[in-house]
Design a protein around this motif. Structure first.
Motif, mmCIF file in Angstrom:
data_model
loop_
_atom_site.group_PDB
_atom_site.id
_atom_site.type_symbol
_atom_site.label_atom_id
_atom_site.label_comp_id
_atom_site.label_asym_id
_atom_site.label_seq_id
_atom_site.Cartn_x
_atom_site.Cartn_y
_atom_site.Cartn_z
ATOM 1 N N TYR A 137 -24.120 35.128 9.162
ATOM 2 C CA TYR A 137 -23.045 34.969 8.183
ATOM 3 C C TYR A 137 -22.449 36.323 7.834
ATOM 4 N N ALA A 138 -21.118 36.398 7.822
ATOM 5 C CA ALA A 138 -20.408 37.617 7.425
ATOM 6 C C ALA A 138 -19.627 37.340 6.148
ATOM 7 N N GLN A 139 -19.740 38.246 5.185
ATOM 8 C CA GLN A 139 -19.044 38.070 3.921
ATOM 9 C C GLN A 139 -17.536 38.139 4.130
ATOM 10 N N PRO A 140 -16.781 37.368 3.371
ATOM 11 C CA PRO A 140 -15.314 37.448 3.475
ATOM 12 C C PRO A 140 -14.833 38.866 3.178
ATOM 13 N N GLY A 141 -13.937 39.347 3.983
ATOM 14 C CA GLY A 141 -13.393 40.681 3.788
ATOM 15 C C GLY A 141 -14.190 41.784 4.435
ATOM 16 N N ASP A 142 -15.324 41.457 5.053
ATOM 17 C CA ASP A 142 -16.136 42.481 5.708
ATOM 18 C C ASP A 142 -15.421 42.938 6.985
ATOM 19 N N PRO A 143 -15.019 44.208 7.045
ATOM 20 C CA PRO A 143 -14.278 44.665 8.228
ATOM 21 C C PRO A 143 -15.163 44.969 9.435
ATOM 22 N N TYR A 144 -16.474 44.936 9.236
ATOM 23 C CA TYR A 144 -17.378 45.372 10.302
ATOM 24 C C TYR A 144 -18.119 44.237 10.999
ATOM 25 N N HIS A 145 -18.264 43.132 10.335
ATOM 26 C CA HIS A 145 -19.112 42.080 10.891
ATOM 27 C C HIS A 145 -18.354 40.765 11.004
ATOM 28 N N THR A 146 -18.642 40.064 12.063
ATOM 29 C CA THR A 146 -18.160 38.701 12.243
ATOM 30 C C THR A 146 -19.361 37.790 12.353
ATOM 31 N N SER A 147 -19.124 36.507 12.431
ATOM 32 C CA SER A 147 -20.233 35.549 12.458
ATOM 33 C C SER A 147 -21.024 35.613 13.747
ATOM 34 N N SER A 148 -20.476 36.270 14.762
ATOM 35 C CA SER A 148 -21.226 36.416 16.004
ATOM 36 C C SER A 148 -20.847 37.733 16.668
ATOM 37 N N ASN A 149 -21.816 38.304 17.361
ATOM 38 C CA ASN A 149 -21.544 39.492 18.156
ATOM 39 C C ASN A 149 -22.516 39.519 19.316
ATOM 40 N N SER A 150 -22.125 40.209 20.369
ATOM 41 C CA SER A 150 -22.947 40.253 21.572
ATOM 42 C C SER A 150 -23.021 41.678 22.091
ATOM 43 N N ARG A 151 -24.011 41.908 22.931
ATOM 44 C CA ARG A 151 -24.163 43.207 23.564
ATOM 45 C C ARG A 151 -24.920 43.017 24.869
ATOM 46 N N MET A 152 -24.779 43.998 25.734
ATOM 47 C CA MET A 152 -25.556 44.033 26.971
ATOM 48 C C MET A 152 -26.072 45.448 27.148
ATOM 49 N N SER A 153 -27.301 45.574 27.598
ATOM 50 C CA SER A 153 -27.876 46.900 27.769
ATOM 51 C C SER A 153 -28.751 46.911 29.016
ATOM 52 N N ALA A 154 -29.075 48.124 29.443
ATOM 53 C CA ALA A 154 -29.929 48.297 30.609
ATOM 54 C C ALA A 154 -30.774 49.545 30.418
ATOM 55 N N GLY A 155 -31.887 49.589 31.095
ATOM 56 C CA GLY A 155 -32.774 50.737 31.005
ATOM 57 C C GLY A 155 -33.854 50.615 32.058
ATOM 58 N N ALA A 156 -34.859 51.456 31.931
ATOM 59 C CA ALA A 156 -35.917 51.426 32.949
ATOM 60 C C ALA A 156 -37.167 52.093 32.428
ATOM 61 N N ASP A 157 -38.298 51.612 32.914
ATOM 62 C CA ASP A 157 -39.593 52.274 32.731
ATOM 63 C C ASP A 157 -40.015 52.843 34.083
ATOM 64 N N ILE A 158 -40.645 54.002 34.043
ATOM 65 C CA ILE A 158 -41.053 54.697 35.258
ATOM 66 C C ILE A 158 -42.515 55.102 35.127
ATOM 67 N N LYS A 159 -43.282 54.890 36.163
ATOM 68 C CA LYS A 159 -44.667 55.357 36.220
ATOM 69 C C LYS A 159 -44.853 56.106 37.529
ATOM 70 N N TYR A 160 -45.381 57.333 37.415
ATOM 71 C CA TYR A 160 -45.591 58.146 38.614
ATOM 72 C C TYR A 160 -46.979 58.763 38.543
ATOM 73 N N LEU A 161 -47.740 58.617 39.613
ATOM 74 C CA LEU A 161 -49.085 59.149 39.672
ATOM 75 C C LEU A 161 -49.008 60.623 40.069
ATOM 76 N N LEU A 162 -49.160 61.504 39.083
ATOM 77 C CA LEU A 162 -49.070 62.938 39.340
ATOM 78 C C LEU A 162 -50.237 63.415 40.201
ATOM 79 N N THR A 163 -51.436 62.925 39.878
ATOM 80 C CA THR A 163 -52.653 63.192 40.643
ATOM 81 C C THR A 163 -53.427 61.880 40.686
ATOM 82 N N PRO A 164 -54.511 61.793 41.448
ATOM 83 C CA PRO A 164 -55.279 60.538 41.438
ATOM 84 C C PRO A 164 -55.785 60.144 40.051
ATOM 85 N N SER A 165 -55.772 61.077 39.108
ATOM 86 C CA SER A 165 -56.322 60.767 37.791
ATOM 87 C C SER A 165 -55.367 61.078 36.646
#
Length: 915
Positions: free
Chosen positions: A267-295
């Motif tokens: 819910y967005a308050q009447p007159g709110d210039p920043y929010h509407t009743s719905s909004n969406s986004r898309m994002s991307a990223g990554a996790d990385i694991k690298y074995l520097l040594t056997p341990s």
């Protein structure tokens, strides 16, 4: 009133019971062997298909491990069901094949279907009412053979896998396992790649190994390297796995990229210039694991997203302290034990906390100046959380025996846009500066793991370029120290401890606020201390830095029939680690002692019994006794596996240097408190638990009642339902309201501290449903309706410092009137503290409240290939409040569904790439 460890606030206290002291046992017929068992792995000949059937010829080349003994229920006897385990190795992996015979064949097998890790000891097979129990095979490896590490792999007959490293269930290595059920019982095969383990570079290796078999219908737990229940166990007493010839391993690289889409409806308050009743986004990223040594491994994350984690539960906090929430974000949970510091432990303690130096939820927290903007804005667009640009950690072990943990994270500068009135220009305010967080941890193992010595360091650096921010946030914060543990006499005795020094700095404004915060209260007018032995701890309004220390040590007998412990836990007045840790209170020296006895040999009516008795006390650095307590604890398991747990606490009236929130010392009235809990056999289809806690005030006519029944239902092998309702009714004769400047209040140094009698009621219902379609496809549901109310009455103040006697406005002194609420204003009280005397009247808002909420989420998780997962997530929250203080359950229950909801739908897909 509630004991400190069980208050509505739960700011930093902990009631802790040493789990290893509460054990189940059966008749002891043989002591543990002083010679640990040895097994030999055989090389793989030919291909092995991980299908659980053990039909490859290679398995016949390995000598089976068959000598298993019961730890439960008949301690020391040979296993009632035969088990054969074989171990093979290849160039790249370790193989385990096992045959679990059952005298009833397939009919005797109990194998619930659940998601991965759900059957681990922390979640199941531990006797708690809300756990699953199952037949299963467990293989625990200590690849370094340092007698410390525990790489845990388990499988049940339905193919449900579990894994954890040193007790951390967030560790999810990529490995294979399969099972097969037949007329003789069941069989299992495991393939554990070396790339998922950390071990030495020697070509010929010996690993530590322990093997368990659980037979659920018999409540039987069999182990290969046998230890009695009242003896020390763990990696120091594992058997050995010899004959491993492992060549050089390639440096493993794993990538886990993700994409996520999110849609929010709010819910967005009447007159709110920043929010509407719905909004969406898309994002991307990554996790990385690298074995520097056997341990040694590097883990990194770029633009992480944590939308799939379970929401935090609702709480009500009437204290001056922050509420603690557990970390649930996978990147920070995984491998978190590499950054553990302090080794805090106790059989029974309260009103104290561990000496921690790292609380990962500080990284990526909600911007700290969001509240500042909301207070001056008509409408605002504030970020929900601080963006983590990137984070990386290096964990592992050096060839010289040092365990290393290094973490660094960079969070972005966050800005909020806002307007102060309609048709006014938009303004921008920085709400969180760019910040770098660093944590370093090194430990050295000695005496085959019986002794460890470690050091740790943390740093928080903020980029300050805004005066509003620099007046409210510290520019830098560091902490560093050491910890140690030493065990002797077959690890029955221990000495653990830690010491940590802190240093924080910033502008005079923020450092003055730091000294006056609820963590320190340096401004307390009757405070006498000027030094903590190392640092100046006088109140300095013009200070630009603050230093302090924390100290903890404990000596104990942890195993055997007789148990005892004594401990000291100190926090100097200037100790401050809240920039990258969690700290509720300082300025105390806490100490305790407990003694107990446990029976691990069954009697005519019990399987085990334990009792404890002890006391604790605390002083501030002025020498005031601010805590005192005597306690007793009793628990037993009956022959039918029902359990009883209980304790009583006697806490007399003591001085309190926190109650006036920066004012003079007064006295907090004491209490008598008791708890009784009864749990049924966790193996049954319906498992019940009932806990009742009652308390009564000393020098105060207050009462506490807590009812916490619980019910776990297993309608089928793949559905698990847990219901945990809670009802709390509590009274407190000294609930803080506010402080008012008044030159006539000479006894309190020119300030009146207003308190009230409060009655609070809280009811909630934690509901969890786990529906497992197969071990790789699961649906988890969580919902928590929550209603809380607080009714304030008999507003009052302390008659004099250092006493518990109070005078009530309108009854003992002065007058008080209440102005009802109107359409444009809230209800208000006006107090004239001395009637016709010289003191000025003052007013404050009616603090009565009724709060309600409903939070929940649903997570559909599909591991469509090893290490790769799709999450479908729905989260809903709705809140409401009324300024009445009335606890009308029926009305509030209905109103919850009239409150406007916030719905968030998310889809997240990741894909594991490894070589």
């Amino acid at each position: 009133m509630l004991p400190g460890s069980m208050t509505r606030t739960n700011p930093f206290f902990a009631l802790v019971f040493l789990s290893t002291a509460i054990t189940s046992a059966a008749q002891t017929v043989q002591t543990s062997s002083t010679t640990l068992p040895v097994a030999t792995a055989a090389p793989v000949t030919g291909a092995i298909s991980i299908d659980g059937k053990l039909d490859e010829a290679a398995w016949s080349q390995a000598k089976p491990i068959t000598d298993f003994r019961q730890q439960q229920p008949r301690e020391g006897l040979s296993a009632s069901q035969r088990t054969e385990v074989r171990v093979l190795y290849s160039e790249h992996a370790l193989y385990v094949g096992a045959r679990m015979y059952d005298s009833l064949g397939a009919r005797g097998i109990i194998a619930p279907v659940s998601r991965r890790d759900q059957l681990l000891p922390g979640n199941g097979n531990n006797g708690s009412f809300n756990s699953l129990t199952s037949d299963k095979l467990i293989v625990v490896l200590d690849p370094y053979h340092n007698k410390i590490d525990q790489a845990w792999f388990e499988i049940n007959p339905a193919g449900v896998r579990g894994d954890q490293f040193n007790g951390d269930p967030s560790w999810d290595p990529i490995w294979e396992a399969a099972t097969h059920v037949d007329s003789l019982g069941w069989t299992a095969e495991m393939r554990i790649p070396y790339s998922q383990l950390r071990f030495s570079r020697d070509s010929l290796q010996t690993w530590g190994m322990q093997i368990w078999r659980y037979t659920d219908r018999l409540h039987e737990e069999d182990m290969w390297s046998f230890r009695k229940l009242n003896e020390a166990g763990g990696p120091a007493y594992y058997g050995s796995l010899k004959g491993l010839t492992i060549g050089p391993q390639p440096r493993q690289l794993e990538l886990l990229p993700y994409v996520e889409t999110r849609q929010q409806f709010k819910y967005a308050q009447p007159g709110d210039p920043y929010h509407t009743s719905s909004n969406s986004r898309m994002s991307a990223g990554a996790d990385i694991k690298y074995l520097l040594t056997p341990s040694m491994a590097l883990d990194a994350t770029i633009n992480p997203d944590f939308g799939q984690v379970e929401v935090d539960p609702a709480t009500i906090n009437l204290s001056a302290y922050e509420t603690y929430y557990q970390e649930k974000r996978p990147f920070f949970v995984a491998g978190s034990n590499a950054f553990d510091f302090g080794n805090f432990n106790c059989f029974f303690c309260s009103n104290t906390s561990s000496l921690d130096f790292f609380y990962s939820r500080r990284i990526g927290r909600p911007p700290q100046l969001n509240g500042y903007v909301s207070g001056i804005a008509d409408f605002a667009d504030t970020p929900d959380n601080t963006t983590i640009i990137g984070a990386g950690k290096i964990t592992g072990r050096t060839h010289g025996g040092y365990t290393v943990g290094l973490l660094d994270a960079l969070t972005n500068r966050e800005n909020a846009q806002y307007v102060t009135a309609p048709n006014t220009p938009e303004l921008t305010q920085q709400v969180e500066p760019a910040t770098n967080y660093f944590v370093g941890r090194i430990k050295k193992d000695l005496n085959q793991g019986s002794t460890t010595i470690g050091t740790g360091f943390t740093s928080t650096l903020r980029q300050m370029n805004d005066s509003v921010v620099s007046d409210r946030l510290r520019k830098h914060a560091e902490s560093g120290g050491m910890d140690w543990s030493h065990h002797w006499a077959q690890r029955n005795y221990s000495w653990i401890g830690s010491f940590l020094v802190s240093d924080v700095g910033g502008s005079t404004s923020v450092m003055d606020a730091t000294q006056q915060s609820s963590t320190h209260y340096f401004q307390r007018p009757d405070r006498r201390v000027t030094t903590d032995g190392l640092f100046d701890v006088r109140y300095r309004p013009d200070a630009t830095s603050l230093q302090g220390y924390g100290f903890y040590t404990r000596v104990a007998k942890d195993n055997g029939n007789w148990l005892w412990e004594t401990a000291q836990n100190w926090r100097s007045p200037g100790f401050e680690v809240n920039d990258l840790s969690f700290l509720g209170q300082t300025d105390y020296k806490w100490m305790n002692g407990n003694v107990g006895y446990q029976w691990s040999t069954p009697g005519s009516w019990y399987r085990d019994v334990i009792w404890l008795a002890g006391a604790q006390q605390r002083f501030n650095y002025d020498g005031d006794k601010t805590d005192e307590q005597a306690q007793a604890y009793y628990a037993n398991t009956f022959l039918n596996y029902w359990k009883v747990r209980s304790f009583v606490i006697y806490h007399p009236t003591v001085l309190d240097d926190q109650l006036t929130r920066g004012g003079p010392v007064v006295m907090r009235t004491g209490y008598k408190f008791g708890m009784l809990e009864v749990s049924s056999d966790a193996r049954q289809r319906a498992v019940a638990d009932f806990q009742m806690q009652v308390g009564r005030g000393i020098n105060s006519d207050t009462h506490t009642l807590i009812l916490q029944p619980g019910l776990a239902i297993k309608p089928s092998t793949n559905v698990f339902i847990s219901l945990s309702p809670s009802f709390i009714a509590d009274e407190d004769a000294a609930q803080y309201v506010q402080a008012v400047a008044d030159p006539t209040a000479a006894a309190f140094y020119g300030t009146r501290y207003v308190f009230a009698f409060i009655k609070t009621h809280t009811v909630s219902l934690d509901t969890r449903v786990n529906w497992t379609f197969n071990p790789n496809l699961t649906l988890q549901l969580f919902a928590q309706p929550f209603i809380a109310s607080g009714a304030y009455s008999a507003f009052r103040e302390f008659a004099t410092p250092r006493t518990y006697h109070k005078v009530i406005y309108g009854q003992d002194i002065g007058t008080i009137t209440r102005t009802p609420a109107t359409a444009t204003s809230s209800a208000q009280y006006t107090v004239d503290p001395d009637g016709t005397g010289p003191a000025a009247a003052f007013s404050f808002a009616d603090p009565d409240f009724t709060f309600r909420s409903l939070i929940g989420n649903a997570v559909l998780r599909w591991e469509y290939r090893p290490g790769s997962t799709v999450f479908f997530v729905w989260t809903q929250s709705r809140t409401g409040n009324d300024p009445t203080g009335n606890f009308d359950f029926g009305t509030q229950r209905s109103e919850i569904f009239h409150d406007r909801p916030t719905n968030v739908f998310q889809v997240k897909v990741n894909y594991w790439i490894g070589r």
